[in-house]
Design a protein around this motif. Structure first.
Motif, short mmCIF file in Angstrom:
data_model
loop_
_atom_site.label_atom_id
_atom_site.label_comp_id
_atom_site.label_asym_id
_atom_site.label_seq_id
_atom_site.Cartn_x
_atom_site.Cartn_y
_atom_site.Cartn_z
N PRO A 54 4.04 -7.24 -21.43
CA PRO A 54 3.09 -8.00 -22.27
C PRO A 54 3.73 -9.16 -23.03
N VAL A 55 5.00 -8.98 -23.44
CA VAL A 55 5.65 -10.09 -24.15
C VAL A 55 5.76 -11.30 -23.22
N LEU A 56 6.21 -11.05 -21.98
CA LEU A 56 6.32 -12.14 -21.01
C LEU A 56 4.93 -12.72 -20.70
N ALA A 57 3.96 -11.83 -20.51
CA ALA A 57 2.60 -12.29 -20.23
C ALA A 57 2.07 -13.14 -21.37
N ALA A 58 2.37 -12.74 -22.59
CA ALA A 58 1.89 -13.50 -23.74
C ALA A 58 2.51 -14.89 -23.76
N LEU A 59 3.79 -14.95 -23.37
CA LEU A 59 4.46 -16.25 -23.33
C LEU A 59 3.77 -17.16 -22.31
N LEU A 60 3.52 -16.62 -21.10
CA LEU A 60 2.81 -17.40 -20.09
C LEU A 60 1.43 -17.81 -20.60
N MET A 61 0.76 -16.83 -21.19
CA MET A 61 -0.60 -17.05 -21.66
C MET A 61 -0.67 -18.19 -22.68
N SER A 62 0.38 -18.30 -23.47
CA SER A 62 0.35 -19.32 -24.53
C SER A 62 0.42 -20.73 -23.94
#
Lengths: 275, 299
Positions: free
Chosen positions: B33-41
């Motif tokens: 989720p941390v990586l996904a959040a970075l992409l998402m941002s």
């Protein structure tokens, strides 16, 4: 004892007493208001001992607002997270403490440095992920992110490291396998840290607010803090009932704390010791 | 022949077995989720993308740039900074004072005091916020009543933009000081008695002893406490959510509250993720500064 010391003694006690009154007064007022008839809490000057005692707000909460259900939700979620994370964290802590495997130090360092990442960062993707898995509005949705914690692994590892290898080797000579050693030697010997961890986890999840608020969107699944925050919207006028709700939310945690405070205070110290 | 649990090859696989459940959980439900959040941002992920993820488009840094142009973001930053810069020193000082008083040899009923100071720490934050919302009631609240005993006129604590954030800070200090108090007490107990004896022999008064013995010996403890308190104060959320809903006039809007609203009320998730990384950045910077400081003062 000289008179200067005597004076100092009185001043310190007075200051401590003021502190005691300040910390306790909100709780005393909460309990008093929760037993007061509707409208009685809105008085000036405030009343700390109700003139007439009533249970009506507790009755309303349990009959009309089904607080028992929310209580049960809170219990189920807190107990599950506590139980599962205790097992998972202690297994991993054991591995980090007593086994040698490739990239062990690297993995451990990665975990430790990840502790600086606040949980809020994970919440958006986690919500989408659990939504895909169909876990939104379920106990599992709240439980899953809590089933293992880096901090927990770290604390348990620190404890298990201090268990002498000879204890394990002796068991191995007697023919015990690794799982037997974990279950019958490591866990019992680690009981103090396990109780401490259990207490921290239980209290943390019982009091947790943001994640349950996000995952539980259906009324019947709410935990106590979520329902309390929600009631605040519609029942802001019902001071006495809100106080009864607060009592129900706080009381179990206070009882658990009082029963096991030795372990809790010890845990704070463990957390504050830097490597 | 020596049996060694640490070095045999098959043991390696058993170690992986013990590690697996926790590591799987942490990698899937934390690192991923941390990586996904970075992409998402870096995307315009919004309510339409919720149903169909392919609708989210890459937008580069525009979420971050939009945030910097958003007055609400600056308001939340400003409020969080105020909450931290006023709240943390107050909280640390209250903890230290309580610890010093409880550490005095003159004091009786120590465990009673310690216990009562600690009760707010374990009490559920949401419930505490609910109670304090009534405590701050301008007419009937016990806070104004107590101030009234000292001749202070009633204040509409939560209704006045000037006071609302301070009111939340006072509550947060009340709720949390007992925790750091325990750590300070342990820190005080670790100071060798001989240092105090030496200071007394040199004729130092109470303040000099505090200033030149106690305080320097507590440097490590204080910096640890300051860091952890700072980090948790940066994330304040339940207090404004329950007591003020960020108002009045956004005077109690916090970074996490703004993030929650953008992400889970308006479903502007890309935007909200960028906000989460601002929070992360702040915490990271604070931690790095503290580590520097810690190194400098190591004995």
């Amino acid at each position: 004892m000289n008179s200067k010391n005597q004076l100092r003694k009185i001043i310190i006690h007075l200051a401590l007493l003021c502190g005691l009154i300040l910390t306790i007064a909100p709780f005393v007022w909460m309990i008093s208001a929760s037993f007061s008839p509707a409208g009685q809490a809105n008085q000036y000057p405030p009343v700390f001992i109700p003139k007439t005692v009533t249970l009506e707000h507790y009755q309303t909460l349990f009959s009309r607002l089904s607080v028992a259900r929310y209580f049960l939700n809170s219990i189920i979620i807190s107990v599950s997270i506590t139980g599962i994370s205790l097992i998972f964290n202690s297994m991993a802590g054991f591995a980090f403490a007593k086994y040698r495997f490739p990239s062990k130090q690297k993995l451990f360092k990665l975990l430790l440095s990840a502790m600086v990442i606040p949980a809020q960062v994970t919440m958006l993707p986690l919500f989408l992920m659990l939504n895909r898995m169909g876990f939104i509005n379920t106990y599992l949705g709240v439980i899953i992110p809590g089933i293992a914690s880096i901090y927990g692994i770290f604390l348990i590892r620190q404890y298990i490291i201090s268990i002498p290898d000879s204890l394990i080797e002796a068991a191995r000579i007697d023919g015990a396998n690794d799982f037997y050693i974990y279950w019958r030697i490591i866990l019992p010997v680690s009981k103090p840290i396990l109780v401490t961890m259990a207490l921290f986890t239980f209290m943390g999840t019982w009091n947790d607010f943001l994640w349950p608020l996000i995952v539980l969107t259906k009324d019947s699944m709410y935990t106590l803090p979520v329902v309390l925050a929600n009631l605040m919207g519609e029942h802001v006028q019902d001071t006495e009932m809100m106080m009864a709700g607060s009592v129900i939310t706080i009381l179990p945690i206070i009882i658990v704390f009082l029963a096991l405070q030795k372990y809790y205070l010890h845990g704070i110290m463990l957390g504050s010791i830097k490597e | 022949m020596r049996f060694n649990i640490l070095s045999e090859t098959p043991r390696k696989n058993i170690a992986y077995l013990f590690l697996m459940p926790a590591m799987a959980a942490i990698f899937i439900f934390f690192f991923l989720p941390v990586l996904a959040a970075l992409l998402m941002s870096f995307t315009d992920f919004d309510i339409y993308s919720l149903g169909d993820m392919s609708r989210a488009r890459f937008v580069g840094l525009s979420n971050y740039l939009n945030l910097l142009r958003n007055p609400l973001f600056w308001k939340a930053m400003q409020n969080t900074a105020y909450f931290v810069l006023v709240g943390v020193p107050l909280s640390v000082m209250a903890s230290l004072l309580a610890a010093l008083a409880l550490q005095s040899k003159l004091v009786r009923f120590k465990s009673l005091f310690r216990l009562s100071y600690f009760l707010p720490v374990v009490a559920t934050l949401v419930a505490v916020a609910v109670i304090w919302r009534f405590i701050y009631h301008p007419r009937f609240g016990i806070f104004n009543y107590m101030l009234g005993l000292f001749g202070i006129q009633p204040i509409d604590w939560l209704g006045n933009p000037r006071w609302a954030l301070l009111a939340l800070i006072i509550m947060a200090v009340w709720k949390g000081f007992g925790y750091n108090m325990i750590i300070f007490i342990a820190g005080l107990q670790n100071i060798p008695e001989s240092l105090y004896e030496a200071a007394n022999l040199d004729g130092a008064n109470a303040w000099q002893v505090f200033r030149h013995v106690t305080l320097p010996m507590l440097t490590q403890t204080t910096s640890f406490i300051t860091l952890t308190t700072l980090i948790s104060y940066c994330q304040f959320f339940a207090e404004p959510y329950v007591m003020t809903d960020g108002g009045p006039l956004n005077s109690t809007l916090s970074i996490v509250l703004l993030m929650y609203r953008e992400g889970f009320k308006f479903w502007r998730m890309g935007y909200s993720a960028a906000l989460a990384f601002f929070l992360f950045g702040i915490i990271l910077i604070v931690t790095l500064i503290q580590m520097r400081f810690q190194k400098k003062y190591e004995f």
